[in-house]
Design a protein around this motif. Structure first.
Motif, PDB file in Angstrom:
ATOM      1  N   ALA A  61       0.821  -1.208   0.000  1.00 35.92           N
ATOM      2  CA  ALA A  61       0.000   0.000   0.000  1.00 35.92           C
ATOM      3  C   ALA A  61       0.856   1.260   0.000  1.00 35.92           C
ATOM      4  CB  ALA A  61      -0.934  -0.005   1.208  1.00 35.92           C
ATOM      5  N   SER A  62       1.948   1.258   0.743  1.00 29.53           N
ATOM      6  CA  SER A  62       2.812   2.440   0.807  1.00 29.53           C
ATOM      7  C   SER A  62       3.693   2.580  -0.422  1.00 29.53           C
ATOM      8  CB  SER A  62       3.691   2.387   2.054  1.00 29.53           C
ATOM      9  OG  SER A  62       4.685   1.381   1.946  1.00 29.53           O
ATOM     10  N   GLY A  63       3.890   1.472  -1.150  1.00 25.72           N
ATOM     11  CA  GLY A  63       4.704   1.508  -2.365  1.00 25.72           C
ATOM     12  C   GLY A  63       6.194   1.415  -2.128  1.00 25.72           C
ATOM     13  N   GLN A  64       6.624   1.203  -0.879  1.00 24.41           N
ATOM     14  CA  GLN A  64       8.053   1.150  -0.576  1.00 24.41           C
ATOM     15  C   GLN A  64       8.691  -0.163  -1.026  1.00 24.41           C
ATOM     16  OE1 GLN A  64       6.567   2.617   3.549  1.00 24.41           O
ATOM     17  NE2 GLN A  64       8.787   2.384   3.732  1.00 24.41           N
ATOM     18  N   PRO A  65      10.012  -0.178  -1.193  1.00 26.59           N
ATOM     19  CA  PRO A  65      10.700  -1.437  -1.462  1.00 26.59           C
ATOM     20  C   PRO A  65      10.892  -2.220  -0.168  1.00 26.59           C
ATOM     21  CG  PRO A  65      12.310   0.321  -1.343  1.00 26.59           C
ATOM     22  CD  PRO A  65      10.959   0.961  -1.176  1.00 26.59           C
ATOM     23  N   ALA A  66      10.852  -3.519  -0.259  1.00 22.01           N
ATOM     24  CA  ALA A  66      11.060  -4.379   0.906  1.00 22.01           C
ATOM     25  C   ALA A  66      11.607  -5.711   0.434  1.00 22.01           C
ATOM     26  CB  ALA A  66       9.758  -4.579   1.672  1.00 22.01           C
ATOM     27  N   ALA A  67      12.438  -6.325   1.268  1.00 24.35           N
ATOM     28  CA  ALA A  67      13.063  -7.596   0.902  1.00 24.35           C
ATOM     29  C   ALA A  67      13.000  -8.575   2.054  1.00 24.35           C
ATOM     30  CB  ALA A  67      14.514  -7.384   0.488  1.00 24.35           C
ATOM     31  N   SER A  68      12.800  -9.847   1.733  1.00 23.54           N
ATOM     32  CA  SER A  68      12.927 -10.930   2.710  1.00 23.54           C
ATOM     33  C   SER A  68      14.292 -11.574   2.546  1.00 23.54           C
ATOM     34  CB  SER A  68      11.831 -11.980   2.508  1.00 23.54           C
ATOM     35  OG  SER A  68      11.960 -13.017   3.477  1.00 23.54           O
ATOM     36  N   LEU A  69      15.025 -11.654   3.647  1.00 23.63           N
ATOM     37  CA  LEU A  69      16.379 -12.213   3.650  1.00 23.63           C
ATOM     38  C   LEU A  69      16.380 -13.530   4.409  1.00 23.63           C
ATOM     39  CD1 LEU A  69      16.682  -9.006   3.411  1.00 23.63           C
ATOM     40  CD2 LEU A  69      19.014  -9.366   4.195  1.00 23.63           C
ATOM     41  N   PRO A  70      17.008 -14.581   3.876  1.00 21.99           N
ATOM     42  CA  PRO A  70      17.008 -15.907   4.516  1.00 21.99           C
ATOM     43  C   PRO A  70      18.115 -16.038   5.560  1.00 21.99           C
ATOM     44  CG  PRO A  70      18.080 -16.057   2.376  1.00 21.99           C
ATOM     45  CD  PRO A  70      17.625 -14.624   2.532  1.00 21.99           C
ATOM     46  N   LEU A  71      17.943 -15.343   6.674  1.00 17.84           N
ATOM     47  CA  LEU A  71      19.016 -15.272   7.671  1.00 17.84           C
ATOM     48  C   LEU A  71      18.857 -16.236   8.834  1.00 17.84           C
ATOM     49  CD1 LEU A  71      19.607 -11.404   7.972  1.00 17.84           C
ATOM     50  CD2 LEU A  71      21.134 -13.111   6.952  1.00 17.84           C
ATOM     51  N   HIS A  72      17.746 -16.963   8.904  1.00 20.48           N
ATOM     52  CA  HIS A  72      17.517 -17.780  10.101  1.00 20.48           C
ATOM     53  C   HIS A  72      16.834 -19.089   9.720  1.00 20.48           C
ATOM     54  CE1 HIS A  72      17.385 -18.135  14.477  1.00 20.48           C
ATOM     55  NE2 HIS A  72      16.185 -18.668  14.345  1.00 20.48           N
ATOM     56  N   ARG A  73      17.008 -20.087  10.566  1.00 22.45           N
ATOM     57  CA  ARG A  73      16.334 -21.381  10.411  1.00 22.45           C
ATOM     58  C   ARG A  73      15.925 -21.910  11.774  1.00 22.45           C
ATOM     59  NH1 ARG A  73      16.666 -23.824   5.399  1.00 22.45           N
ATOM     60  NH2 ARG A  73      17.819 -22.539   3.925  1.00 22.45           N
ATOM     61  N   THR A  74      14.857 -22.685  11.787  1.00 18.85           N
ATOM     62  CA  THR A  74      14.443 -23.342  13.022  1.00 18.85           C
ATOM     63  C   THR A  74      15.401 -24.502  13.309  1.00 18.85           C
ATOM     64  OG1 THR A  74      13.011 -24.976  11.952  1.00 18.85           O
ATOM     65  CG2 THR A  74      12.049 -22.819  12.458  1.00 18.85           C
TER      66      THR A  74
END
Length: 476
Positions: free
Chosen positions: A423-436
């Motif tokens: 909705a805000s139009g901003q950039p965003a990224a998901s980074l794979p930094l963790h695991r269970t």
């Protein structure tokens, strides 16, 4: 070329091998197709393959753009391609063809990305899991076959995580790049509104919520892909700020000061965050501090989250009605109730009764949220959140057998920090930094200021150098 060698390179690495003459585009295509065949029976990530035709194209391919002529996959999102059929994950649209390419499709090709199939999606890309009836079964998480690969770019994330391709097309209207990136342990960036073209067939998706991009194993592949595809196309209704000379070149440019990053410590409306997702953001905050940046904890800005979800539901339902009615007018013998899954059929009927005032109010809520976040970020360079409030969910947890409103409200408690950024139009990224402890990927989300893909990619690259993830590949 053996798969173990092929999978050891990212997209730019494969391009270097091509240009040195160590390998041919045909050999790369053979590796990608063999890997797609190997994972498909168990994971169900590929649809509308054109393998033999793609082999012929690869045999005569000229090296172009940053990637030369490497294998690539288009999401079954409706992105127009003269080469690949599609269905947007729906029995209603099965075998849909296009007589012209989308601008984005042509930019992918000019970047040296050779498509040979599409990747699976939920029906009309409207779920955080990829379990469409049209795909003859769910797309499974390669780290735990009982769990979702995410959605709507679920097949794309699986293909990247398992080494079918080093990067793949994705789109994101409410988290659809970032959700599967988190679930499958790959990097997924949603660009700013207006940065990547929608033309020439469309002006926007879902009231400006939707954006296209890629999922990849390395930050530099995403940066190079953006170099090739970013930029306003003719007649676009939106435009992001001017892009830099090169996102890829900017990756090596250090920040001129420590970045100020706010970590959101709670969600709206009392929505719970799983402890493992909180641990993931704690760990990311520690890494960012160790890199010299400032991380502060604060609550998110006050927004009426339930009202935002209602606005999103209204806009999505209106979009379903517009899309389905447009198709039915040219296919009058098709009966929608026999081809659509229950939640999407309900959205179709609901959309018929949405008033102009209701739709206009929904768009105004999106715009107001964008203003709120823009003012909030005057104090910060980035926001740190969990990508999802829970680990990858079991298959079947989000069911299209429900009515559309119930379905989407449940999703809102899982993807709480994602759609607001559409909705805000901003950039965003998901980074794979963790695991269970069981090895399930848990993503963290970094949100940048509108138009600051360069900064977001640079910060992502710093974290990638500190905690490399590219060689952690799912091998079912």
């Amino acid at each position: 070329m053996h798969f173990s060698d092929y999978a050891g390179y990212d997209g730019l690495g494969l391009a270097e091998r091509l240009r040195s003459g160590d390998v041919s585009a045909a050999e790369l295509m053979d590796c990608a197709i063999a890997r797609a065949d190997a994972i498909q029976p168990e994971l169900n990530a590929i649809c509308y393959p054109r393998y033999e035709e793609a082999r012929k194209c690869a045999a005569t391919a000229k090296l172009e753009g940053a990637f030369g002529a490497i294998p690539f996959l288009l999401k079954d999102s409706g992105l127009a391609s003269t080469f690949l059929e599609g269905s947007v994950g729906s029995r209603l649209f099965a075998g849909m063809r296009s007589s012209t390419n989308a601008t984005l499709t042509e930019r992918f090709e000019a970047s040296g990305l050779q498509s040979f199939a599409r990747t699976t999606v939920p029906e009309l890309c409207m779920a955080p899991t990829t379990e469409a009836i049209a795909n003859s079964g769910p797309t499974r998480n390669p780290w735990d076959l009982s769990r979702s690969a995410g959605g709507s770019s679920g097949g794309a994330a699986v293909a990247v995580a398992t080494g079918v391709v080093p990067l793949a097309h994705g789109s994101d209207g409410g988290g659809s790049i970032r959700i599967p990136a988190s679930c499958c342990g790959v990097y997924g960036l949603k660009p700013s509104r207006g940065l990547v073209p929608f033309g020439p067939h469309r002006g926007e998706g879902w009231g400006g919520l939707a954006a296209d991009g890629v999922l990849s194993r390395t930050v530099r592949d995403t940066a190079a892909a953006l170099d090739g595809i970013a930029g306003t196309d003719l007649g676009a209704p939106y435009a992001a700020p001017s892009k830099p000379r090169s996102y890829l070149a900017d990756l090596s440019r250090p920040f001129d000061r420590p970045q100020k990053i706010v970590r959101w410590t709670e969600a709206w409306d009392g929505i719970g965050i799983a402890s493992v997702c909180q641990v993931a953001t704690d760990s990311a905050a520690d890494k960012l501090r160790a890199l010299g940046h400032e991380v502060v904890d604060a609550p998110p800005p006050g927004i009426k989250f339930a009202k935002f979800l209602d606005a999103m539901i209204d806009v999505m339902a209106a979009s379903v009605t517009l899309t389905v009615n447009g198709y039915l007018r040219s296919h009058p013998k098709i009966v929608a109730s026999e081809a659509l899954e229950p939640a999407i059929l309900d959205a179709f009927e609901r959309g018929k009764n949405i008033s102009a005032e209701t739709y206009g109010l929904a768009i105004n809520r999106f715009h107001a949220l964008g203003r709120t976040l823009a003012f909030y970020m005057e104090e910060y360079d980035f926001i740190l959140t969990p990508t999802l409030t829970q680990p990858p969910v079991p298959l079947g947890q989000f069911s299209m057998a429900e009515d559309f409103v119930t379905f989407r409200r449940k999703i809102g408690s899982y993807t709480t920090f994602l759609a607001i950024i559409n909705a805000s139009g901003q950039p965003a990224a998901s980074l794979p930094l963790h695991r269970t402890d069981a090895g399930l990927p848990i993503g963290i989300q970094l949100i940048g200021r509108f138009g600051d893909e360069s900064g977001l990619l640079r910060l992502s690259a710093e974290l990638e150098r500190d905690a490399p993830w590219a060689n952690v590949r799912a091998v079912p």
